[in-house]
Structure formats: C-alpha cells, structure tokens
Design a protein around this motif. Sequence first.
Motif, PDB file in Angstrom:
ATOM      1  N   GLU A  82       0.845  -1.188   0.000  1.00  0.00           N
ATOM      2  CA  GLU A  82       0.000   0.000   0.000  1.00  0.00           C
ATOM      3  C   GLU A  82       0.883   1.242   0.000  1.00  0.00           C
ATOM      4  OE1 GLU A  82      -2.596  -0.154   3.344  1.00  0.00           O
ATOM      5  OE2 GLU A  82      -3.836  -1.760   2.524  1.00  0.00           O
ATOM      6  N   PHE A  83       0.445   2.255  -0.712  1.00  0.00           N
ATOM      7  CA  PHE A  83       1.214   3.493  -0.773  1.00  0.00           C
ATOM      8  C   PHE A  83       0.268   4.671  -0.918  1.00  0.00           C
ATOM      9  CE2 PHE A  83       0.652   2.107  -5.118  1.00  0.00           C
ATOM     10  CZ  PHE A  83       0.338   3.263  -5.813  1.00  0.00           C
ATOM     11  N   GLU A  84       0.787   5.867  -0.658  1.00  0.00           N
ATOM     12  CA  GLU A  84      -0.002   7.069  -0.874  1.00  0.00           C
ATOM     13  C   GLU A  84       0.788   8.043  -1.736  1.00  0.00           C
ATOM     14  OE1 GLU A  84      -0.930   8.710   2.923  1.00  0.00           O
ATOM     15  OE2 GLU A  84       1.047   9.628   3.206  1.00  0.00           O
ATOM     16  N   VAL A  85       0.060   8.845  -2.504  1.00  0.00           N
ATOM     17  CA  VAL A  85       0.661   9.843  -3.375  1.00  0.00           C
ATOM     18  C   VAL A  85       0.073  11.203  -3.042  1.00  0.00           C
ATOM     19  CG1 VAL A  85       1.099   8.205  -5.241  1.00  0.00           C
ATOM     20  CG2 VAL A  85      -1.060   9.476  -5.196  1.00  0.00           C
ATOM     21  N   GLU A  86       0.700  12.246  -3.549  1.00  0.00           N
ATOM     22  CA  GLU A  86       0.171  13.591  -3.343  1.00  0.00           C
ATOM     23  C   GLU A  86      -1.165  13.725  -4.071  1.00  0.00           C
ATOM     24  OE1 GLU A  86       3.179  16.283  -4.603  1.00  0.00           O
ATOM     25  OE2 GLU A  86       4.489  15.876  -2.887  1.00  0.00           O
ATOM     26  N   PRO A  87      -2.071  14.566  -3.543  1.00  0.00           N
ATOM     27  CA  PRO A  87      -3.445  14.630  -4.061  1.00  0.00           C
ATOM     28  C   PRO A  87      -3.556  14.839  -5.568  1.00  0.00           C
ATOM     29  CG  PRO A  87      -3.258  15.884  -2.023  1.00  0.00           C
ATOM     30  CD  PRO A  87      -1.869  15.469  -2.389  1.00  0.00           C
TER      31      PRO A  87
END
Length: 218
Positions: free
Chosen positions: A123-128
């Motif tokens: 799982e990862f997150e990116v800038e909006p």
Amino acid sequence: MFTGIVRGRGRIVAADLQDTGTRFRIRFPDDLLGGLETGASVAVDGVCLTVVRIAGNEIDFDAIAGTLALTNLGDRRIGDEVNLERSARLGDEVGGHHVSGHVSTTGVVTSIKLEGAGNHHLEFEVEPQWSRYIFLRGFLAVDGASLTVAEADPARGRFRINLIPETIRNTCFRRYRAGDRVNIEVEHQTQVLVDVVTRTIEAALAGRGILRPSNGSP
C-alpha cells in the motif's frame, strides 16, 4: 520503451557524486548482460537510464540532479538492490503495459505484507494531484514493475497493489518497509485522457458561468 516486467535485480556497488549528479555502478546478473552496449537504455527501479560504461557485469549509469530530485534514486545507497529491465525490442511480448521509464511522481509505502497467509500486498499514498490518474483495476508502474491497482481510496490518496509470489521473487519489494519511497509512473494514455476530459468539463462550466477557467492547469 519498457514493458514493466522486471527481469532481474541488480546491486549498487558504487555511487560517486559528480558535478551534475551521481554515477551509479550496478552489478548485473549474468542473464541480463547479453548484447548490452554503451548507450543502451535500462530501467533502474523504473527510471530510464543510459549505460555509460561496461566493465564485466558492473554497469555504470549517470543520474543527473533533476532525476535524483524527482525519483527515489537519491535514496539509494551502496549495497541496495534495484529492479532492472532492459529496453523492449520490436516483436517482444508485452507482458505488462507500455512503460516509458519517465517517473510521474513518488509514493510513500504505508503498509506492506509479503509473508504469511492471505493476500500479499503493498500500500502506498501519493500527493493529491496524482490521485486523479490512479483507478481501481488500472495499470501502474511501481519501481518499474507493471502492477494492477487492487484497492483505491483517491480521497486519501491511498492505493493497494496485490503481489503474487513470482513478482516478489523477481523484484526488490521484499526489502521495502513502511515509509520508503517508490517510483510511480502512471499510464500516459490515462493521464492524457483525464486531463482532456477535466479541461473540457471545466471549459463547458466556465462558459456557463458556473466555474472560473483554470487556465489549462490539470
């Protein structure tokens, strides 16, 4: 051009600072050396780099300051493993999807499970601003590996990729930890389509006085 099918792992054996960036020396597995020449393109953790020197199975690449700033190569240290893919040749099977080696952004690993029973995942997150290009069942290149989005939470900018044992075996994902950065390349056609549709809708709404024009910004 690449296919997003990682063919092996290399190990960084030197990282020499230069005026324009860093010269990486990477030890290649023997089965990726055939026909390799100076000037060839190789995807290193999904970043298209040019071979500048070959000494046996140790291959040199230059990464300029701009590349180091936009990707996770600036985080790499001597001893780290990296995903490798040679450039695709005409007639090669495209087992993943078309990948340019031009990284769109980096994401931060928020959760990773590669052991035990159940789904192995990353799982990862990116800038909006990049969430709009990532869809459930859509393609992404994560550190050069062509993968499918299994779960998507665009509002939070978080996404899950499920990993099969073969992918874990052939890539460097097993060394990742929460907080690590990964290179993300969104599918170019998806990005173009989203931008065109967004601008078309904005222009239509602006023409009706419902929305102020965004001056072409995505």
